[in-house]
Design a protein around this motif. Structure first.
Motif, short mmCIF file in Angstrom:
data_model
loop_
_atom_site.label_atom_id
_atom_site.label_comp_id
_atom_site.label_asym_id
_atom_site.label_seq_id
_atom_site.Cartn_x
_atom_site.Cartn_y
_atom_site.Cartn_z
N ASP A 300 0.81 -1.21 0.00
CA ASP A 300 0.00 0.00 0.00
C ASP A 300 0.85 1.26 0.00
O ASP A 300 0.51 2.24 -0.65
N VAL A 301 1.94 1.25 0.78
CA VAL A 301 2.70 2.46 1.06
C VAL A 301 4.17 2.24 0.72
O VAL A 301 4.78 1.28 1.19
N ALA A 302 4.75 3.15 -0.08
CA ALA A 302 6.18 3.11 -0.38
C ALA A 302 6.94 3.87 0.70
O ALA A 302 6.62 5.03 0.99
N THR A 303 7.93 3.23 1.32
CA THR A 303 8.68 3.83 2.41
C THR A 303 10.03 4.34 1.93
O THR A 303 10.77 3.62 1.26
N HIS A 304 10.36 5.57 2.30
CA HIS A 304 11.66 6.17 2.02
C HIS A 304 12.30 6.53 3.35
O HIS A 304 11.65 7.07 4.24
N GLU A 305 13.58 6.22 3.48
CA GLU A 305 14.28 6.37 4.77
C GLU A 305 15.25 7.53 4.74
O GLU A 305 16.18 7.54 3.94
N TYR A 306 14.99 8.50 5.57
CA TYR A 306 15.82 9.71 5.73
C TYR A 306 15.77 10.65 4.52
O TYR A 306 15.66 11.86 4.68
N ALA A 307 15.88 10.14 3.31
CA ALA A 307 15.87 11.00 2.13
C ALA A 307 14.53 10.87 1.40
O ALA A 307 14.09 9.75 1.08
N ALA A 308 13.88 12.01 1.15
CA ALA A 308 12.62 11.99 0.40
C ALA A 308 12.89 11.60 -1.05
O ALA A 308 13.99 11.81 -1.56
N PRO A 309 11.91 11.04 -1.73
CA PRO A 309 12.12 10.63 -3.13
C PRO A 309 12.39 11.84 -4.02
O PRO A 309 11.82 12.91 -3.84
N ALA A 310 13.27 11.64 -5.00
CA ALA A 310 13.60 12.73 -5.93
C ALA A 310 12.40 13.09 -6.79
O ALA A 310 12.18 14.25 -7.13
N THR A 311 11.62 12.07 -7.15
CA THR A 311 10.40 12.27 -7.92
C THR A 311 9.21 11.90 -7.05
O THR A 311 9.21 10.84 -6.43
N VAL A 312 8.22 12.76 -7.00
CA VAL A 312 7.07 12.52 -6.13
C VAL A 312 6.33 11.28 -6.59
O VAL A 312 5.92 11.18 -7.75
N PRO A 313 6.15 10.28 -5.72
CA PRO A 313 5.43 9.06 -6.11
C PRO A 313 3.96 9.35 -6.42
O PRO A 313 3.37 10.29 -5.87
N SER A 314 3.38 8.54 -7.28
CA SER A 314 1.97 8.71 -7.63
C SER A 314 1.05 8.10 -6.58
O SER A 314 -0.09 8.53 -6.41
N GLY A 315 1.55 7.10 -5.86
CA GLY A 315 0.73 6.45 -4.85
C GLY A 315 1.07 6.95 -3.45
O GLY A 315 1.78 7.93 -3.25
N ALA A 316 0.54 6.25 -2.45
CA ALA A 316 0.79 6.61 -1.06
C ALA A 316 2.25 6.34 -0.72
O ALA A 316 2.82 5.33 -1.12
N TRP A 317 2.85 7.25 0.03
CA TRP A 317 4.26 7.08 0.42
C TRP A 317 4.49 7.73 1.77
O TRP A 317 3.69 8.54 2.25
N GLU A 318 5.60 7.35 2.39
CA GLU A 318 5.96 7.93 3.67
C GLU A 318 7.47 8.17 3.70
O GLU A 318 8.24 7.48 3.03
N LEU A 319 7.86 9.16 4.48
CA LEU A 319 9.26 9.37 4.82
C LEU A 319 9.42 8.99 6.27
O LEU A 319 8.68 9.49 7.14
N THR A 320 10.36 8.10 6.55
CA THR A 320 10.63 7.74 7.95
C THR A 320 12.06 8.13 8.29
O THR A 320 12.97 8.00 7.47
N ARG A 321 12.23 8.61 9.51
CA ARG A 321 13.56 8.99 9.98
C ARG A 321 13.50 9.17 11.49
O ARG A 321 12.43 9.31 12.09
N GLY A 322 14.68 9.16 12.12
CA GLY A 322 14.76 9.48 13.52
C GLY A 322 14.83 10.98 13.72
O GLY A 322 15.12 11.74 12.78
N LEU A 323 14.59 11.42 14.95
CA LEU A 323 14.79 12.83 15.27
C LEU A 323 16.27 13.18 15.17
O LEU A 323 16.64 14.31 14.87
N GLY A 324 17.14 12.17 15.42
CA GLY A 324 18.57 12.30 15.19
C GLY A 324 18.96 11.39 14.05
O GLY A 324 18.17 11.12 13.15
N LYS A 325 20.19 10.86 14.09
CA LYS A 325 20.66 9.97 13.03
C LYS A 325 20.33 8.51 13.30
O LYS A 325 20.51 7.65 12.44
N SER A 326 19.89 8.21 14.52
CA SER A 326 19.58 6.84 14.91
C SER A 326 18.10 6.69 15.16
O SER A 326 17.40 7.67 15.49
#
Length: 486
Positions: A300-326
């Protein structure tokens, strides 16, 4: 409708509206690794770690993730190994952290967590139920073939947090590290071929992982099934997804189910890994990365870690990251490594304007306390959302996602129905503001969210010119213009 365990049947299911409307989730990484709370503090980040891993370089434990402590401990001479020996002694096992973790886990008041998450504006939570160290945070009945029966906490941590989160009006999702379990293979991950070995643990592990996922689904009915590190090749993930959708009508599944199919024969597998390793090194030397291929599985959802996708996905997506680097709590990190409230507000605006959700991680410490340096930006975000919620929740991307003012401030756009929201990523000024190359219908009513009155505006040669009155409490960090045709 009853869903069948195949991609076509599952792809026909629409993504529930609640997920697209929610915009903000909180990820929770908490486990045995939260007790030592260590990863070397460097300028390296997740992207650099993955680049070195793909290139076949020995990464030791230079991943900035404290939840990878056990992997780093297994690398002689690594920063984690050196730290562990100096702090706990050579004979202190990673699994000895259980005593301290479980003692504190018995006493943690999850209502404190839930209140903070709710005040920050989160609409759903995703809890790590079992990370790669194989330690489950619920009283699983699935027997582990390599660990003692009591390899789990005394308290049902998943159940207690789930109950509390729902009592505070938020949805509950669950994470499970389905592709890897370090208790099945003791060799550390230092290169991409090591990672591939850990993702090929055989049918016994596949059925173990599937049984635990089913147990989590049946027991806790999560709103999100968040799998990580791929999925065993010996079990079709569509079986699990169909069971989930038939059990939870409005559930959501992420996209980390890639299956690695390798030869069964040991010699053939070794030759295959050597070939892949050499190919990856050659690609890295030429500055290339692995080509992206369309997934062969449902999600259902495309996950990107720390870096947002360069091209905006057409479907549902999320950016996940820590408040810090961990993700897991790292006691080495300081406020310099942590997002400020302003940075977090701007990040959420950027993600939402591009149609995504932000899954922001919190890492409680070994005693189950959420550190102040993590609480501060969350509270700042919650305060901002308290005034500007309608520009975020339930919105969709506008025809443009970004612009600038003539003074150089960035602008992000969202929409809800006939209303367009311009989120200006700056402190709210008094006086003239011009959004470049932007036109509003002549009958539009424009106001500042949280303000008392509409504001005068006109079109200029440069764009939309707005006259902002002075306010007693102007918005800090970002302010929102609501633009609605009459």
């Amino acid at each position: 409708m009853t869903y069948q365990p195949d991609k076509d049947s599952l792809d026909a299911r629409p993504i529930p509206d609640w997920y697209r409307d929610a915009k903000l989730g909180i990820f929770v990484h908490w486990g045995l690794y939260s007790v030592p709370a260590f990863a070397e503090r460097t300028d390296s980040d997740y992207s650099a770690f993955m680049r070195d891993l793909m290139a076949g370089k020995g990464t030791a434990d230079r991943i900035p993730y404290a939840e990878w402590y056990l992997n780093g401990l297994r690398v002689p001479g690594s920063p984690t190994n050196v730290h562990h020996v100096a702090t706990y002694g050579r004979n202190f096992s990673y699994f000895d952290f259980r005593t301290e973790f479980e003692t504190h886990a018995d006493r943690v008041d999850f209502a404190d967590w839930a209140r903070l998450f709710s005040e920050a504006g989160a609409r759903y939570i995703v809890m790590v139920t079992r990370h790669l160290d194989g330690y489950p945070l619920w009283p699983t009945r699935v027997e582990h073939p390599h660990m003692p029966r009591d390899y789990r906490p005394r308290r049902d941590l998943v159940g207690d947090l789930t109950k509390t989160v729902r009592e505070h009006g938020m949805r509950m999702g669950l994470y499970y590290g389905g592709g890897i379990d370090w208790t099945f293979l003791t060799k550390p991950i230092k290169t991409m071929t090591d990672l591939m070995r850990h993702q090929a643990l055989g049918p016994d592990y596949a059925h173990y992982a599937a049984a635990q996922w089913r147990e989590l689904i049946d027991t806790y009915q999560p709103s999100v099934v968040w799998n990580d590190m791929g999925w065993p090749a010996d079990y079709d993930p569509h079986q699990l997804m169909a069971h989930y959708y038939n059990s939870v009508a409005d559930g959501v599944v992420n996209d980390r189910w890639t299956q690695l199919k390798m030869p069964r024969n040991r010699l053939a597998r070794s030759l295959y890994l050597r070939f892949v390793g050499q190919a990856l090194k050659a690609m890295a030397k030429r500055g290339r990365s692995m080509p992206e291929r369309p997934p062969t599985f449902h999600y259902d959802v495309a996950t990107h870690e720390y870096a947002a996708p360069a091209t905006v996905p057409s479907g549902a997506w999320e950016l996940t990251r820590g408040l810090g680097k961990s993700f897991g709590y790292n006691a080495q990190e300081t406020s310099a490594d942590t997002l400020t409230g302003k940075e977090l507000i701007h990040l959420l605006a950027d993600v939402v304007a591009n149609g995504g959700n932000l899954l922001l991680n919190v890492g409680p410490d070994g005693e189950g306390r959420i550190p102040h340096i993590q609480q501060a930006p969350l509270r700042a975000l919650g305060t901002w959302l308290g005034r500007n919620a309608q520009a975020v929740y339930g919105t969709r991307p506008w025809t443009r996602n970004a612009a600038n003012t003539t003074s150089g401030d960035e602008v992000r756009f969202t929409r809800n129905g006939r209303t367009t929201y311009a989120i200006v990523l700056a402190d709210q000024p008094a006086g003239k503001v011009i959004i470049r190359d932007f036109n509003a219908p002549e009958t539009s009513r424009i106001s500042v969210l949280g303000g008392a009155h509409t504001v005068p505006w006109q079109h200029s040669d440069t764009g939309l010119q707005i006259e902002l009155p002075p306010e007693q409490q102007p918005q800090k960090d970002a302010y929102v213009l609501s633009i609605t045709p009459a």
